[in-house]
Write a protein that holds these residues in place. Structure first.
Motif, PDB file in Angstrom:
ATOM      1  N   PHE A  68       0.833  -1.201   0.000  1.00 42.57           N
ATOM      2  CA  PHE A  68       0.000   0.000   0.000  1.00 42.57           C
ATOM      3  C   PHE A  68       0.868   1.251   0.000  1.00 42.57           C
ATOM      4  O   PHE A  68       1.883   1.322   0.703  1.00 42.57           O
ATOM      5  N   ASP A  69       0.463   2.231  -0.796  1.00 42.62           N
ATOM      6  CA  ASP A  69       1.157   3.509  -0.852  1.00 42.62           C
ATOM      7  C   ASP A  69       0.120   4.589  -1.168  1.00 42.62           C
ATOM      8  O   ASP A  69      -0.796   4.341  -1.961  1.00 42.62           O
ATOM      9  N   PRO A  70       0.235   5.777  -0.589  1.00 41.18           N
ATOM     10  CA  PRO A  70      -0.728   6.840  -0.898  1.00 41.18           C
ATOM     11  C   PRO A  70      -0.548   7.460  -2.279  1.00 41.18           C
ATOM     12  O   PRO A  70      -1.419   8.183  -2.751  1.00 41.18           O
ATOM     13  N   SER A  71       0.582   7.156  -2.941  1.00 41.04           N
ATOM     14  CA  SER A  71       0.871   7.756  -4.248  1.00 41.04           C
ATOM     15  C   SER A  71       0.399   6.860  -5.381  1.00 41.04           C
ATOM     16  O   SER A  71       0.904   5.739  -5.559  1.00 41.04           O
ATOM     17  N   GLU A  72      -0.535   7.341  -6.178  1.00 33.96           N
ATOM     18  CA  GLU A  72      -0.984   6.581  -7.338  1.00 33.96           C
ATOM     19  C   GLU A  72       0.141   6.397  -8.350  1.00 33.96           C
ATOM     20  O   GLU A  72       0.220   5.359  -9.020  1.00 33.96           O
ATOM     21  N   ASP A  73       1.020   7.381  -8.456  1.00 30.35           N
ATOM     22  CA  ASP A  73       2.128   7.291  -9.400  1.00 30.35           C
ATOM     23  C   ASP A  73       3.079   6.162  -9.016  1.00 30.35           C
ATOM     24  O   ASP A  73       3.550   5.415  -9.879  1.00 30.35           O
ATOM     25  N   GLN A  74       3.362   6.029  -7.728  1.00 28.34           N
ATOM     26  CA  GLN A  74       4.233   4.940  -7.288  1.00 28.34           C
ATOM     27  C   GLN A  74       3.595   3.585  -7.570  1.00 28.34           C
ATOM     28  O   GLN A  74       4.248   2.672  -8.088  1.00 28.34           O
ATOM     29  N   ILE A  75       2.324   3.442  -7.247  1.00 31.99           N
ATOM     30  CA  ILE A  75       1.630   2.173  -7.476  1.00 31.99           C
ATOM     31  C   ILE A  75       1.604   1.848  -8.974  1.00 31.99           C
ATOM     32  O   ILE A  75       1.744   0.686  -9.383  1.00 31.99           O
ATOM     33  N   ALA A  76       1.465   2.868  -9.812  1.00 27.46           N
ATOM     34  CA  ALA A  76       1.421   2.658 -11.268  1.00 27.46           C
ATOM     35  C   ALA A  76       2.720   2.068 -11.789  1.00 27.46           C
ATOM     36  O   ALA A  76       2.733   1.389 -12.825  1.00 27.46           O
ATOM     37  N   HIS A  77       3.838   2.327 -11.096  1.00 25.77           N
ATOM     38  CA  HIS A  77       5.133   1.825 -11.542  1.00 25.77           C
ATOM     39  C   HIS A  77       5.551   0.557 -10.799  1.00 25.77           C
ATOM     40  O   HIS A  77       6.693   0.101 -10.945  1.00 25.77           O
ATOM     41  N   ALA A  78       4.652  -0.027 -10.015  1.00 29.40           N
ATOM     42  CA  ALA A  78       4.955  -1.279  -9.322  1.00 29.40           C
ATOM     43  C   ALA A  78       4.844  -2.448 -10.297  1.00 29.40           C
ATOM     44  O   ALA A  78       3.868  -2.558 -11.039  1.00 29.40           O
ATOM     45  N   ALA A  79       5.839  -3.306 -10.301  1.00 32.65           N
ATOM     46  CA  ALA A  79       5.849  -4.446 -11.227  1.00 32.65           C
ATOM     47  C   ALA A  79       4.866  -5.512 -10.762  1.00 32.65           C
ATOM     48  O   ALA A  79       4.907  -5.934  -9.605  1.00 32.65           O
ATOM     49  N   PRO A  80       3.970  -5.961 -11.635  1.00 33.92           N
ATOM     50  CA  PRO A  80       2.999  -6.994 -11.255  1.00 33.92           C
ATOM     51  C   PRO A  80       3.706  -8.295 -10.867  1.00 33.92           C
ATOM     52  O   PRO A  80       4.740  -8.643 -11.421  1.00 33.92           O
ATOM     53  N   GLN A  81       3.129  -8.974  -9.908  1.00 39.59           N
ATOM     54  CA  GLN A  81       3.636 -10.275  -9.484  1.00 39.59           C
ATOM     55  C   GLN A  81       2.454 -11.114  -9.009  1.00 39.59           C
ATOM     56  O   GLN A  81       1.500 -10.589  -8.427  1.00 39.59           O
ATOM     57  N   GLU A  82       2.536 -12.395  -9.235  1.00 36.27           N
ATOM     58  CA  GLU A  82       1.364 -13.266  -9.081  1.00 36.27           C
ATOM     59  C   GLU A  82       0.727 -13.183  -7.697  1.00 36.27           C
ATOM     60  O   GLU A  82      -0.487 -13.092  -7.574  1.00 36.27           O
ATOM     61  N   ASN A  83       1.515 -13.218  -6.643  1.00 40.20           N
ATOM     62  CA  ASN A  83       0.942 -13.234  -5.296  1.00 40.20           C
ATOM     63  C   ASN A  83       1.088 -11.913  -4.555  1.00 40.20           C
ATOM     64  O   ASN A  83       1.076 -11.869  -3.323  1.00 40.20           O
ATOM     65  N   VAL A  84       1.225 -10.822  -5.321  1.00 36.81           N
ATOM     66  CA  VAL A  84       1.305  -9.481  -4.735  1.00 36.81           C
ATOM     67  C   VAL A  84       0.173  -8.626  -5.282  1.00 36.81           C
ATOM     68  O   VAL A  84      -0.048  -8.580  -6.499  1.00 36.81           O
ATOM     69  N   VAL A  85      -0.544  -7.962  -4.390  1.00 38.02           N
ATOM     70  CA  VAL A  85      -1.561  -7.000  -4.801  1.00 38.02           C
ATOM     71  C   VAL A  85      -1.166  -5.631  -4.256  1.00 38.02           C
ATOM     72  O   VAL A  85      -0.617  -5.529  -3.153  1.00 38.02           O
ATOM     73  N   TYR A  86      -1.411  -4.597  -5.050  1.00 38.77           N
ATOM     74  CA  TYR A  86      -1.073  -3.233  -4.655  1.00 38.77           C
ATOM     75  C   TYR A  86      -2.340  -2.387  -4.578  1.00 38.77           C
ATOM     76  O   TYR A  86      -3.303  -2.635  -5.314  1.00 38.77           O
ATOM     77  N   GLY A  87      -2.300  -1.397  -3.704  1.00 37.42           N
ATOM     78  CA  GLY A  87      -3.424  -0.481  -3.599  1.00 37.42           C
ATOM     79  C   GLY A  87      -2.990   0.845  -3.014  1.00 37.42           C
ATOM     80  O   GLY A  87      -1.951   0.943  -2.342  1.00 37.42           O
ATOM     81  N   CYS A  88      -3.764   1.886  -3.309  1.00 35.29           N
ATOM     82  CA  CYS A  88      -3.501   3.212  -2.756  1.00 35.29           C
ATOM     83  C   CYS A  88      -4.186   3.329  -1.399  1.00 35.29           C
ATOM     84  O   CYS A  88      -5.410   3.195  -1.308  1.00 35.29           O
ATOM     85  N   ALA A  89      -3.406   3.574  -0.384  1.00 35.99           N
ATOM     86  CA  ALA A  89      -3.956   3.744   0.964  1.00 35.99           C
ATOM     87  C   ALA A  89      -2.883   4.355   1.852  1.00 35.99           C
ATOM     88  O   ALA A  89      -1.695   4.049   1.698  1.00 35.99           O
ATOM     89  N   PRO A  90      -3.282   5.214   2.794  1.00 40.81           N
ATOM     90  CA  PRO A  90      -2.314   5.748   3.745  1.00 40.81           C
ATOM     91  C   PRO A  90      -1.947   4.709   4.792  1.00 40.81           C
ATOM     92  O   PRO A  90      -2.712   3.772   5.058  1.00 40.81           O
ATOM     93  N   ALA A  91      -0.798   4.875   5.388  1.00 41.44           N
ATOM     94  CA  ALA A  91      -0.322   3.928   6.399  1.00 41.44           C
ATOM     95  C   ALA A  91      -1.250   3.841   7.594  1.00 41.44           C
ATOM     96  O   ALA A  91      -1.330   2.790   8.248  1.00 41.44           O
ATOM     97  N   GLU A  92      -1.952   4.928   7.862  1.00 42.15           N
ATOM     98  CA  GLU A  92      -2.778   4.986   9.065  1.00 42.15           C
ATOM     99  C   GLU A  92      -4.182   4.411   8.868  1.00 42.15           C
ATOM    100  O   GLU A  92      -4.942   4.295   9.829  1.00 42.15           O
TER     101      GLU A  92
END
Length: 252
Positions: A68-92
């Motif tokens: 999870f990361d609050p930055s949509e730009d960072q998530i957009a550049h995350a490399a896809p992987q079979e057992n990893v899911v990404y999402g935009c969310a603050p740490a809190e």
């Protein structure tokens, strides 16, 4: 004599993909060590995951990883992987069920968090005996004349442009409140051999460099690039660079 190529090229204008391209990768030993501490390997959660550098390493040891990361730009550049899911969310405010995560990591990110709220969220999502790991890497180390010139740049020239939170990274998070039963991790380091383009590309991702550019101090950046190019030699020559990894690890 300073390199004419170094003076002409704007090494610090790398565009939006620089973070994914130039940020140093964590060593596999880090993920393996963290995985060795957990009660089970059902779910690891990487908070402030950026482009997923640590997330993808954890995927080799866990059934599922959520980054999870609050930055949509960072998530957009995350490399896809079979057992990893990404999402935009603050740490809190993590979109996870209570008592679901066996490992919660925050790599080079905790200095941006509202720590009391983040710790409360950690306690909510942590499974029994889960591990919390705040990971950071310190100031890079270069040998000889390169190291001397870099340290001058880091501490004296670009130093005033770092946000106050950077001091927490420089100290390895040693001064922050960490209200968990703490474990002592082994010595681990990032070790790379970089060309001049990779080294200066990494510097271009620094918030202090962006602040200096916004303040109209491009001259400071170009002078450093030209100065470092001379002892570097051929820009394609690879020099050894090391970052010590610091960890605050606790049972959540």
């Amino acid at each position: 004599m300073n390199s004419p190529d170094a003076e002409r090229k704007n090494w610090f204008d790398q565009g939006g993909q620089a973070y994914a391209r130039f940020r140093p990768e964590y060593p596999p030993a880090l993920a393996a060590y963290l995985a060795s501490l957990v009660p089970d390997t059902a779910l690891a959660v990487d908070v402030g995951c950026g482009n997923g550098q640590l997330s993808k390493l954890l995927a080799s040891h866990f059934e599922a990883v959520a980054g999870f990361d609050p930055s949509e730009d960072q998530i957009a550049h995350a490399a896809p992987q079979e057992n990893v899911v990404y999402g935009c969310a603050p740490a809190e405010e993590l979109p996870l069920p209570s008592r679901s995560a066996s490992l919660i990591t925050a790599a080079q990110a905790a200095h941006w968090f509202d720590l009391p709220r983040f710790y409360a969220e950690v306690r909510r999502v942590a499974a029994p005996d889960a591990i919390l790991a705040l990971v950071s890497y310190g100031v890079l180390r270069l040998g000889g004349e390169l190291g001397t010139r870099f340290e001058q740049f880091y501490w004296d020239e670009i130093g005033p442009y770092w946000p106050a939170e950077r001091k927490l990274v420089d100290s390895g998070y040693s001064t922050i409140d960490f209200p968990f039963s703490e474990l002592q991790g082994p010595p681990i380091a990032i070790e790379l051999e970089w060309r001049l383009e990779e080294f200066l590309g990494y510097l271009s991702t620094w918030s202090a460099v962006r602040s200096a550019r916004e303040a109209g101090r491009e001259d400071l950046l170009h002078r450093f690039a030209a100065d470092i190019a001379e002892p570097w030699g051929d820009p394609t020559t690879r020099h050894s660079i090391t970052w010590p990894i610091n960890m605050r690890i606790g049972r959540a």
